[in-house]
Design a protein around this motif. Sequence first.
Motif, PDB file in Angstrom:
ATOM      1  N   PHE A  34     -18.290  38.450 -63.443  1.00  0.00           N
ATOM      2  CA  PHE A  34     -17.665  39.724 -63.898  1.00  0.00           C
ATOM      3  C   PHE A  34     -18.431  40.951 -63.375  1.00  0.00           C
ATOM      4  CE2 PHE A  34     -16.278  36.920 -67.080  1.00  0.00           C
ATOM      5  CZ  PHE A  34     -14.953  37.237 -67.578  1.00  0.00           C
ATOM      6  N   GLU A  76     -13.930  45.582 -66.079  1.00  0.00           N
ATOM      7  CA  GLU A  76     -15.170  44.352 -66.763  1.00  0.00           C
ATOM      8  C   GLU A  76     -14.968  44.566 -68.196  1.00  0.00           C
ATOM      9  OE1 GLU A  76     -19.864  43.671 -66.954  1.00  0.00           O
ATOM     10  OE2 GLU A  76     -19.185  44.985 -65.415  1.00  0.00           O
ATOM     11  N   CYS A 108      -9.833  36.243 -66.388  1.00  0.00           N
ATOM     12  CA  CYS A 108     -10.825  35.548 -66.881  1.00  0.00           C
ATOM     13  C   CYS A 108     -11.214  34.271 -66.456  1.00  0.00           C
ATOM     14  CB  CYS A 108     -11.102  35.666 -68.288  1.00  0.00           C
ATOM     15  SG  CYS A 108     -11.320  37.248 -68.979  1.00  0.00           S
TER      16      CYS A 108
END
Length: 533
Positions: A458, A466, A504
Motif C-alpha cells: 500500500f 491508500e 486490495c
Amino acid sequence: MKVYELLTIPHLEGMQIIAGESGKENEVESVNMMDAPDIIQFLKQNEFLITTAYHLKDHPHLLSELVKAMSEQGCAGLGIKTKRFLDKIPDEVISLANELSLPIIELPLDLSLGQIVNLTFYTILDKRAAELKLVLETHKQFTNIIMQGKGVQSLLQDLSQMIKRPVQLIDQHFKPISQPIMNMDFSSSFDGISIPAASSFPITFSFLSTKQNCTLFPVNISEKKNGFLMIIGEIEKNDQLTLLTIEQAANVISFALMKENALKQHDRSIRNDFFLHFLNGTFASQEEIIGRAEEFSLHHNQMYICAVGKIDGNLLHPTYTQRHEKEDDVFDFIEGELSAYTQKIHFFKKGDSCILLFEVQDHDLSPIVYVETCLIQLQEKVSKYLGNTISFGVSTLCQNFLHTKDGYTEAADALSQGKLSKKTEYIQTYHTKDIMELLRQIPLEDLKNFYSFTLNGFSATKIEEEQSLLETLSVFLETHCQISETAKRLFVHRNTVVYRIEKCEEILGKSLKDSETTLKLRLALRIKSLLEN
C-alpha cells in the motif's frame, strides 16, 4: 577553663593544689568570693569559690560541710588563704576533698581576694573571646565551602579533619545522607535504637556490636524532617571547642540541606504537575507532551512499567491535615529510597496515591519480576521504618511514554482489584483484557516490522487512495467480509466496495478468502491504530 589552668595565670604565682588533685580537670565557668557563712545556698555548678575562711577559723569542722556541699553542687574547686586565719587545713577535710575529687587550692597571701577574682575573670573572658573568635572563623570557613558549591560532603571532610574523628550525616531513620563511612552497617548498628522527641542533645551512646562510642547532634533537613550529625567517638562535655565547632558545622549543614530540600520540592512540584496534566489529557498535542516529557528525562522511546501505590486501610488520625502529613511521610520516604536502585524510577504523587514509572531496558529478561522485587523491598522498609503497610498495582509493559497513560489506568485498576479481595501489603499485576493490550506487550520495533511487512504494497499508492483502500479493507474485515454491510457503513455504492476489495487483493497478491491472510491483515490494522495513538 580547667582548674589546673588557674595555676598558670600570670600574677597568680604561688597558687598550688593541696587536696583533691584528681579533680584538676574540672571546668571553671565563674568565680565567687565567700564572705558569709550562708554562702552554701548560693553556690553554682562549675564555680570556683575563694575565701579567707575567716568565719570558719573558730569552727574548722564546718569546712568539711562546705567541701561536701560544693561537691554536691558540682563546683569546680575551693581556694583558701591558708595562712591568714587558718594555720592548716584539717586532715579530715584533705581526705574528704581527695575522696570527692574537689580541688582545694592554696591562695597567695600578697593578693587580695578581689584581685584574684578579677584576674581569674579576665582570664576566663579572654579564653571565651578566643573561642568565640575561632568559632566565628570556623563558621565562616564552613559557610564558604557551601557558598563555593563544594557541597555538604566537602564540609564533612573538613570537620572530620578538624576534630580528628569520623563524621557521618544521617536522616531520622539512621540512614546515611552523605557518603557512608566504610566498614559500618547502619541497618544493623542502629537496629532497635529510638530517640525520644524530647531528648536533649548532644546524645552519646555505644554500639553493642562494636562497643564503639557515638555522639549525635541534631540537624534540620526540612521544615518537618530532622536528621543527625554523627560523630564516631565520645566527646567530653568539657571539650567546649570541639562541641562549638561541631555545632557550627551542624548549623551550616542545616541551612544547606533546607535550601537543597526547598529546591528539590520546587522541582518535584513542577514535574508532578506535568505528569498529572498528562494523565488528565490537558495538553493540545502529542508533540507537546513528548517535548515537555524530555525536560524531565522522560524519554518517549523508552519502555516503562507503571506502579500505583496506596497506604493500606484508613489512616487513624483525627484530622485531614494529620492524615495528609502521614501520607507525605510515607511517600517522601519511598521517593528517597528510589535513588538506591540501579534502574531509573520516576516518582509522582496523585491524591492519596503514589505513582512509580520503572524504566525497562530491551535486555531485561523479566521486567515484571524486577519491578515486583523492588516493590517488595519498598514494602518491607515502609513497614520497618514507618510502621505502615502499602500495596501496589502494576501495569503491563508500556512501549513508550505516551502509553504510560494507559499504564496508569491499568495499575490503578489492578490496585482496586486487590482491595476488593480485602488484602493488605499486596502487589497486584494487571491482567490483559483484549487484543490491543496484548499488542502493547510486544516491542514497538517488532510491531512496526510486522505492520510494514503485511501492508507493504500500500505504500506505493497515493496517500488519498491508500487511506480509502485501508479504510474499506478494515471495515470489510470487521463485517466478516460482507460487501453490502461494508457499503452501508462507508456510505458508498456496493460496486465501489467490490472495486476497492479487488484493488486490495491486487496490491497484496493474496485472496481475502484465505483465513491466514485475513488474520494477519486484521492484526496489522490494529497495530496501525496502536502506532497512531
